[in-house]
Design an enzyme around this catalytic site. Structure first.
Site, PDB file in Angstrom:
ATOM      1  N   CYS A 150       0.658  -1.083   0.143  1.00  0.00           N
ATOM      2  CA  CYS A 150       0.003  -0.062  -0.017  1.00  0.00           C
ATOM      3  C   CYS A 150       0.997   1.446  -0.104  1.00  0.00           C
ATOM      4  O   CYS A 150       1.392   1.489  -1.042  1.00  0.00           O
ATOM      5  CB  CYS A 150      -1.165   0.029   1.105  1.00  0.00           C
ATOM      6  SG  CYS A 150      -2.383   1.021   1.059  1.00  0.00           S
TER       7      CYS A 150
ATOM      8  N   HIS B  83      -3.747  -4.834   0.402  1.00  0.00           N
ATOM      9  CA  HIS B  83      -3.260  -5.395   1.751  1.00  0.00           C
ATOM     10  C   HIS B  83      -3.424  -6.845   2.021  1.00  0.00           C
ATOM     11  O   HIS B  83      -4.351  -7.573   2.391  1.00  0.00           O
ATOM     12  CB  HIS B  83      -4.133  -4.925   2.754  1.00  0.00           C
ATOM     13  CG  HIS B  83      -3.759  -3.391   3.199  1.00  0.00           C
ATOM     14  ND1 HIS B  83      -2.579  -3.033   3.954  1.00  0.00           N
ATOM     15  CD2 HIS B  83      -4.381  -2.448   2.672  1.00  0.00           C
ATOM     16  CE1 HIS B  83      -2.724  -1.680   4.016  1.00  0.00           C
ATOM     17  NE2 HIS B  83      -3.661  -1.135   3.070  1.00  0.00           N
TER      18      HIS B  83
ATOM     19  N   GLU C   7      -1.755  -8.557   3.812  1.00  0.00           N
ATOM     20  CA  GLU C   7      -1.683  -9.178   5.492  1.00  0.00           C
ATOM     21  C   GLU C   7      -2.850  -8.859   6.185  1.00  0.00           C
ATOM     22  O   GLU C   7      -2.975  -9.448   7.370  1.00  0.00           O
ATOM     23  CB  GLU C   7      -0.373  -8.226   5.928  1.00  0.00           C
ATOM     24  CG  GLU C   7      -0.625  -6.733   6.528  1.00  0.00           C
ATOM     25  CD  GLU C   7      -1.016  -5.939   5.177  1.00  0.00           C
ATOM     26  OE1 GLU C   7      -1.179  -4.688   5.582  1.00  0.00           O
ATOM     27  OE2 GLU C   7      -1.192  -6.205   4.110  1.00  0.00           O
TER      28      GLU C   7
END
Length: 263
Positions: free
Chosen positions: A107, A200, A202
């Site tokens: 990001c 994202h 994660e």
């Protein structure tokens, strides 16, 4: 014991955001979120460190050689800003690039990595992208070693997004390997040592839900946008397993040959 420690792979998270109260309470901080996503703790063969670059905490330049890879997190700050820590981060990323160190940008990290290496970033003309997004993998791109063992590269993957800035132009020598109907540069590489991902990989869905709440409370997004994002989260899931395996393969130079993606 000393020999075992020396043989461990070593990675650093360059944290460009401060821990939210929710993430601290549920996960103990963003560091744990990233290590859970990209680490291999069960193997006991690697060590992760964290540097809160958003607060001016950076690794010693003399220690950079000891790391196998670096991950730059997301952030509420603008990657094109001129805050002292952002400028220092750009200098660090330029140094890591010259050292041919593996750097994964997520990001904001994706954007600031692009900026540091000579690309252009800025605010998206189409506004916020929040929620689940289908990311299309570019056909016939030059093979990357961390994707080569895919029997067949999936044509598209779903990822969690939360950004209003984007990459406008990648650095010289970079290759765009993924895009979406919202963002032209969803993923780019430079050789086998630079990888930027706009989304994202994660994030579990609950972190995004909490982030949506906070953005609403700050009047940063409109209720309609939040409702649409939540609705998609309730009916679909991101391809986090695949995204995380891609990131691990990039950072560590291996791939799970048994990973299959159902489209």
């Amino acid at each position: 014991m000393g020999i075992e420690c020396e043989s461990k792979r070593r990675y650093a998270l360059l944290l460009a955001a401060r821990d939210s109260e929710y993430v601290k309470k549920v996960y103990g901080g963003y560091f744990n979120v990233f290590v859970a996503a990209f680490g291999d703790d069960e193997e006991q063969e690697e060590k992760w460190d964290m540097y809160r670059v958003v607060d001016g905490e950076f690794p010693d330049m003399n220690e950079l050689e000891n790391y196998d890879g670096f991950v730059v997190s997301g952030s509420p700050y603008d990657a094109y800003g001129d805050d002292n820590w952002i400028l220092e981060l750009c200098h660090l990323l330029q140094t890591l690039y010259s050292m041919q160190k593996k750097v994964l940008g997520i990001c904001f990290g994706h954007q600031v990595l692009c900026r540091a290496l000579g690309g252009k970033v800025g605010k998206s003309d189409s506004g916020w992208d929040i929620g689940l997004r289908k990311v299309n993998i570019v056909k016939d791109f030059s093979p990357c070693s961390f994707l080569e063992t895919f029997i067949e590269t999936p044509p598209a993957l779903i990822i969690i997004e939360c950004h209003q800035d984007e990459v406008w132009e990648v650095p010289t020598g970079a290759q765009v390997i993924a895009f979406s109907d919202k963002t032209g540069v969803e993923m780019f590489t430079i050789g086998d040592h630079i990888l930027g991902i706009q989304g994202h990989p994660e994030y579990p869905k609950d972190i995004l839900n909490n982030l949506i709440d906070r953005l609403l409370n700050q009047d940063s997004i409109e209720t309609e946008l939040a409702n649409v994002a939540r609705s998609k989260l309730e009916t679909a899931d991101p391809d986090n397993k695949c995204w995380q395996e891609i990131c691990k393969a990039f950072l560590k130079g291996y791939w799970n040959p048994y990973l299959s993606i159902e489209q």
